[in-house]
Design an enzyme around this catalytic site. Structure first.
Site, mmCIF file in Angstrom:
data_model
loop_
_atom_site.group_PDB
_atom_site.id
_atom_site.type_symbol
_atom_site.label_atom_id
_atom_site.label_comp_id
_atom_site.label_asym_id
_atom_site.label_seq_id
_atom_site.Cartn_x
_atom_site.Cartn_y
_atom_site.Cartn_z
ATOM 1 N N LYS A 42 0.493 -1.260 0.110
ATOM 2 C CA LYS A 42 -0.402 0.155 -0.197
ATOM 3 C C LYS A 42 0.765 1.205 0.165
ATOM 4 C CE LYS A 42 -3.108 -1.320 -0.675
ATOM 5 N NZ LYS A 42 -3.394 -2.218 -1.811
ATOM 6 N N HIS A 102 7.017 -7.246 -2.014
ATOM 7 C CA HIS A 102 6.709 -6.778 -0.226
ATOM 8 C C HIS A 102 7.555 -7.163 -0.073
ATOM 9 C CE1 HIS A 102 3.142 -4.830 -2.557
ATOM 10 N NE2 HIS A 102 2.521 -5.258 -2.509
ATOM 11 N N SER A 132 -5.065 2.069 4.241
ATOM 12 C CA SER A 132 -5.240 1.902 3.112
ATOM 13 C C SER A 132 -5.052 0.115 3.026
ATOM 14 C CB SER A 132 -3.832 2.286 2.150
ATOM 15 O OG SER A 132 -4.024 1.828 0.744
HETATM 16 S S1 PPS Z 1 -0.474 -2.744 -2.856
HETATM 17 O O1 PPS Z 1 -1.693 -3.804 -3.092
HETATM 18 O O2 PPS Z 1 0.577 -2.896 -2.039
HETATM 19 O O3 PPS Z 1 0.448 -3.291 -4.617
HETATM 20 O O4 PPS Z 1 -0.410 -1.454 -3.784
HETATM 21 P P1 PPS Z 1 -0.451 -0.496 -3.666
HETATM 22 O O5 PPS Z 1 -0.534 -0.162 -5.399
HETATM 23 O O6 PPS Z 1 1.155 -0.455 -3.126
HETATM 24 O O7 PPS Z 1 -0.771 0.780 -3.167
HETATM 25 C C1 PPS Z 1 -2.368 1.429 -3.358
HETATM 26 C C2 PPS Z 1 -2.195 2.606 -2.829
HETATM 27 O O8 PPS Z 1 -1.308 3.024 -3.833
HETATM 28 C C3 PPS Z 1 -3.056 4.650 -4.367
HETATM 29 N N1 PPS Z 1 -2.451 4.863 -5.845
HETATM 30 C C4 PPS Z 1 -2.203 6.048 -6.508
HETATM 31 N N2 PPS Z 1 -1.677 6.829 -5.080
HETATM 32 C C5 PPS Z 1 -1.521 8.617 -6.123
HETATM 33 N N3 PPS Z 1 -1.690 8.608 -7.085
HETATM 34 C C6 PPS Z 1 -1.809 7.144 -8.233
HETATM 35 N N4 PPS Z 1 -1.475 7.119 -9.447
HETATM 36 C C7 PPS Z 1 -1.950 5.787 -7.333
HETATM 37 N N5 PPS Z 1 -2.807 4.732 -7.261
HETATM 38 C C8 PPS Z 1 -2.320 4.160 -6.701
HETATM 39 C C9 PPS Z 1 -4.063 3.390 -3.777
HETATM 40 O O9 PPS Z 1 -4.602 4.321 -4.039
HETATM 41 C C10 PPS Z 1 -3.700 3.305 -2.231
HETATM 42 O O10 PPS Z 1 -4.395 4.282 -1.783
HETATM 43 P P2 PPS Z 1 -4.801 4.121 -0.497
HETATM 44 O O11 PPS Z 1 -4.570 5.447 0.518
HETATM 45 O O12 PPS Z 1 -5.706 3.351 -0.035
HETATM 46 O O13 PPS Z 1 -6.189 5.366 -2.151
#
Ligand code: PPS
Length: 289
Positions: A42, A102, A132
């Protein structure tokens, strides 16, 4: 889908389905030209993956839309019912590959260090990560039930969540950054100035400066664009594994959402615990921008 309890791998709690394929993950041998994208869950994995894929594909969004992000960037330790495992996808791909993980440093297959693969690590502040993660636990059914928000917060602080302690993860990778070819980025910096961070990634990947490409990538990887992009938003994963009606994968994409969930008492308790966990490190996070 069954939500089995986490299984420890060398003391690190792991999703049971992932633990089941650990024997194949541990001996994995990367190619020296593979690029590792590492994060605590996340923290912006999908975001940086889309950025890097667009850099490699020179901004060709059509090429990027040919496959979902989890096949373009296989997730090394991944396994779930009805979906191909990370190892299966990696076996089919020809190097140089992008590989998502991860894993905390101590669990990363030795081959990545021995081959001196380039690595991009993205870290995000703990408060936004735990919020998240709490929503993600609910929608991604490979996890055990998260319990109440307060219970989940306590589990997170104790490192009793999948992939273990956030504190150990971010510090462990931070401590390795100078010994290896690693770019250590922050979600909050990406949020604050995506173009500046994209330039850093391009330089790290030894790409020539190209301002039009930077602008194009920043546009296509904005939260708004990625949320509607079926090849980036995980909507193609079967609902039994990820149920977006519980909480979308692309949820809010902001810094500071923790303020909507943390009570004043939880915040004070968290800050106190955080100070002890992060004592002595030069690593600093912003919880608002
Ligand atoms: S995972 O499942 O661990 O691979 O998830 P990960 O991609 O690391 O994290 C998901 C969170 O990143 C947010 N997200 C973004 N934020 C800003 N800009 C972009 N383009 C973007 N893409 C993914 C996503 O919404 C999750 O955060 P939260 O706080 O839950 O919205």
């Amino acid at each position: 889908m069954e939500r089995p309890p986490l299984i420890p791998i060398k003391g690190v709690p792991m999703i049971k389905y992932f633990a089941d394929v650990w024997d194949e993950v541990e001996p994995f041998e990367p190619h020296p030209d593979d690029l590792l994208i590492s994060t605590y869950p996340k923290s912006g994995t999908t975001w940086i993956s889309e950025v890097i894929d667009l850099i490699f594909k020179e901004g060709d969004t059509e090429k990027c839309r040919q496959n979902p992000i989890y096949t373009r960037v296989p997730f090394l330790e991944f396994k779930a019912p009805e979906v191909p495992s990370g190892i299966d996808l990696l076996k089919k791909a020809t190097p140089p590959r992008m590989i998502k993980t991860h894993l905390p440093v101590q669990l990363l297959p030795k081959g990545f260090w021995d081959k001196d693969c380039k690595m991009v690590y993205v870290a995000r502040n703990a408060k936004d990560v735990v919020v998240s993660y709490y929503y993600f636990y609910q929608m991604a059914k490979v996890h055990p039930e998260p319990g109440t928000w307060n219970e989940f917060l306590e589990s997170f602080m104790a490192g009793n969540v999948s992939f273990g302690s956030w504190y150990d993860h971010v510090k462990g990778w931070w401590d390795k950054r100078k010994e290896y070819r690693m770019l250590y980025l922050f979600y909050e910096d990406l949020k604050e100035d995506p173009q500046r961070e994209i330039r850093k990634v391009m330089e790290f990947l030894e790409r020539p400066p190209d301002e039009r490409l930077v602008e194009k990538i920043a546009h296509h990887t904005s939260f708004k664009e990625m949320k509607q992009n079926e090849m980036a938003n995980y909507k193609t994963i079967p609902t039994v594994v990820m149920d977006h009606s519980i909480s979308p994968f692309m949820r809010k994409g902001v810094t500071g959402d923790w303020k909507n969930l943390f009570t004043v008492a939880q915040n004070e308790m968290f800050d106190e615990h955080y100070k002890k966990q992060m004592e002595g490190t030069t690593l600093h996070f912003r919880t608002e921008i």
